[in-house]
Design an enzyme around this catalytic site. Structure first.
Site, mmCIF file in Angstrom:
data_model
loop_
_atom_site.group_PDB
_atom_site.id
_atom_site.type_symbol
_atom_site.label_atom_id
_atom_site.label_comp_id
_atom_site.label_asym_id
_atom_site.label_seq_id
_atom_site.Cartn_x
_atom_site.Cartn_y
_atom_site.Cartn_z
ATOM 1 N N CYS A 177 0.809 -1.149 0.018
ATOM 2 C CA CYS A 177 0.109 0.165 -0.031
ATOM 3 C C CYS A 177 0.727 1.253 -0.103
ATOM 4 C CB CYS A 177 -1.014 -0.063 1.141
ATOM 5 S SG CYS A 177 -0.211 -0.062 2.844
ATOM 6 N N ASN A 202 2.433 1.238 4.332
ATOM 7 C CA ASN A 202 2.767 -0.019 4.933
ATOM 8 C C ASN A 202 2.461 0.286 6.479
ATOM 9 O OD1 ASN A 202 5.774 -1.859 5.335
ATOM 10 N ND2 ASN A 202 3.548 -2.712 5.008
ATOM 11 N N CYS A 244 -1.099 0.791 7.275
ATOM 12 C CA CYS A 244 -2.859 0.243 7.580
ATOM 13 C C CYS A 244 -3.196 -0.792 6.706
ATOM 14 C CB CYS A 244 -3.589 1.552 7.062
ATOM 15 S SG CYS A 244 -3.370 3.159 8.138
ATOM 16 N N ARG A 245 -3.066 -0.770 5.516
ATOM 17 C CA ARG A 245 -3.949 -1.625 4.541
ATOM 18 C C ARG A 245 -2.862 -2.950 4.277
ATOM 19 N NH1 ARG A 245 -5.219 2.270 0.051
ATOM 20 N NH2 ARG A 245 -3.308 3.256 0.597
ATOM 21 N N SER A 246 -1.614 -2.785 4.097
ATOM 22 C CA SER A 246 -0.870 -3.701 3.747
ATOM 23 C C SER A 246 -0.547 -4.442 4.508
ATOM 24 C CB SER A 246 0.422 -3.502 2.647
ATOM 25 O OG SER A 246 1.155 -2.492 3.324
ATOM 26 N N ASP A 273 -8.220 3.783 1.533
ATOM 27 C CA ASP A 273 -7.269 4.080 2.050
ATOM 28 C C ASP A 273 -7.971 4.609 3.719
ATOM 29 O OD1 ASP A 273 -5.400 5.440 3.742
ATOM 30 O OD2 ASP A 273 -4.570 6.637 2.144
HETATM 31 P P1 4NP Z 1 -1.594 2.840 4.133
HETATM 32 O O1 4NP Z 1 -2.361 4.265 4.613
HETATM 33 O O2 4NP Z 1 -1.219 3.129 2.697
HETATM 34 O O3 4NP Z 1 -2.855 1.934 4.049
HETATM 35 O O4 4NP Z 1 -0.596 2.412 5.140
HETATM 36 C C1 4NP Z 1 -1.653 5.315 4.760
HETATM 37 C C2 4NP Z 1 -0.728 5.649 5.754
HETATM 38 C C3 4NP Z 1 -0.129 6.865 5.940
HETATM 39 C C4 4NP Z 1 -0.539 7.845 4.823
HETATM 40 C C5 4NP Z 1 -1.423 7.562 4.025
HETATM 41 C C6 4NP Z 1 -1.980 6.460 3.916
HETATM 42 N N1 4NP Z 1 0.053 9.150 5.007
HETATM 43 O O5 4NP Z 1 -0.146 10.023 4.139
HETATM 44 O O6 4NP Z 1 1.305 9.357 5.755
#
Ligand code: 4NP
Length: 168
Positions: free
Chosen positions: A12, A15, A17-19, A133
């Protein structure tokens, strides 16, 4: 000689939340079927902001409610080597998929796919082609991520068991 494990990387943006959720859920589905010895599962992000951090506290709490432990995971960034090491790289959303395709070296081993539409699932998972997201959303979005990722992991594992003729 033991067969080479099937190497799966979940990707994602951050790294956190989702992945990592997809990593732990896919690992859990593999464990339920006692196939741990046949898989090597990891996750990474296309972004660099959260390197070295644990998964987001909301993702950890949502996973813990379903008896999955994400405490030992640490965020890292995707590297060119990942395309040579892994067999399957699953992108959580279309932007991640496009960013991965930009990074992909010419002689990549990995097949880089969109997680919720692979294989041949044009309608996606429950109508979702991408894992939303949840970073700027609330607790319910983390539950939705888990629901989508659990259902897709089961389908993908069924497909891999079938195509790689894994003994159960
Ligand atoms: P992820 O979520 O891609 O599912 O880990 C996010 C985590 C951090 C950010 C965006 C999405 N950020 O903008 O810092």
């Amino acid at each position: 000689m033991a067969a080479e494990p099937i190497k799966v990387l979940m990707v994602c943006l951050g790294n956190i939340c989702r992945s990592p959720t997809a990593e732990i859920v896919f690992r859990n589905e593999v464990a339920k079927r006692k196939l741990e010895h046949l898989f090597d599962i990891d996750s990474a992000g296309t972004g660099t902001w959260h390197i070295g951090e644990k998964p987001d506290g909301r993702a950890r709490a949502a996973a813990a409610k379903r008896e999955m432990d994400m405490e030992s995971l640490q965020a890292r960034t995707v590297s060119a080597d990942d395309f040579h090491h892994f067999d399957y790289i699953f992108a959580m959303d279309a932007q991640n998929h496009s960013d991965l395709k930009d990074l992909e070296p010419d002689n990549a081993k990995a097949s880089t796919e969109l997680f919720l539409t692979w294989p041949n699932k044009e309608q996606g998972q429950d109508g979702y082609a991408e894992v939303p997201d949840p970073f700027y959303s609330g607790e319910s979005e983390f539950e939705l991520v888990l629901d989508l990722v659990e259902a897709a992991s089961k389908d993908i594992l069924d497909h891999l068991i079938d195509t790689h003729k894994l003994a159960l």
